[in-house]
Design a protein around this motif. Sequence first.
Motif: not given
Length: 293
Positions: A134-141
């Motif tokens: 699923p779509a999420k924010a952030g560099e870790a994702h």
Amino acid sequence: MTSLLLRVKSKMSIFAHRKARGILDGEYGSVFRGRSLDFDDLRAYVPGDEVRDIDWKASARHGSPLIKRYVAVRRQTLMLVADTGRNMAAESRDGETKKDIAVMVLGVMGYLAHRHGDVVGLVCGDANGSRTLPAKAGEAHLERLLQEVDSSTGLGSGPSRLEEQLHHVAHTVKGRKLLFVVTDELAASPGLEQLLRRLRAQHEVLWLTIRDAELSGATHSPDAFSVADAAPLLGRIAASPAVATAYETATAERDAGRHAMLRRVGISEGHVANSHDVMTELFALLERHRRAG
């Protein structure tokens, strides 16, 4: 574990100076401009406005051109659609593994989305099935998405069949998204064209093809084989002028068919043969898409 996103960001710094990255940022931001936005009101047309934003019915009633104004949605969704079948474990035209180029391409697009505050998701798989992160924010994702593509693609993967991933998107991805499709040199087909028309009616779609290795490469490696079925590629046969000519003709016809299909459904296509050209090719692809919009 090596950070794939760090590798992507390092290459972006090496191959594109700050001004070029800024231009690429601007091209990415323009993809949704005037589309996927909430309608606000109408105003009079002034020279320089986009013709595509004219409300022709309202203009006819009013007697002069009127432009639709929109309220920008704060966050858009970029869905990366990647073939992780064994075709992507093969070498590209310039000798790199297609998987490595795909990770670079997906990483650059994902990082552009991250810089714009957008969320990023992934649909990937092979002929045996697809999966969604699923779509999420952030560099870790984003790192997780790249690791998924990297770890899922190999000679032990199932056969490549991008139609499976596109069907998965059509049935599971709701709302209007920016789909960024990365695959190898597919052939056009009526079924694929119908599916792309369905997706294009709902989403913005960008398509990037990673170039296959040349047949002539088989003449330099006695151990060369097809990743699709493990059949050996005999150098002596590949070196035959008649075989080379027939192969080039078939490749040109396949590519022309795909180009024509994508044009008919209104999808801009880019091509890349190595990771060094990713930034340049992405800029050209985003520019073509903006102009075609």
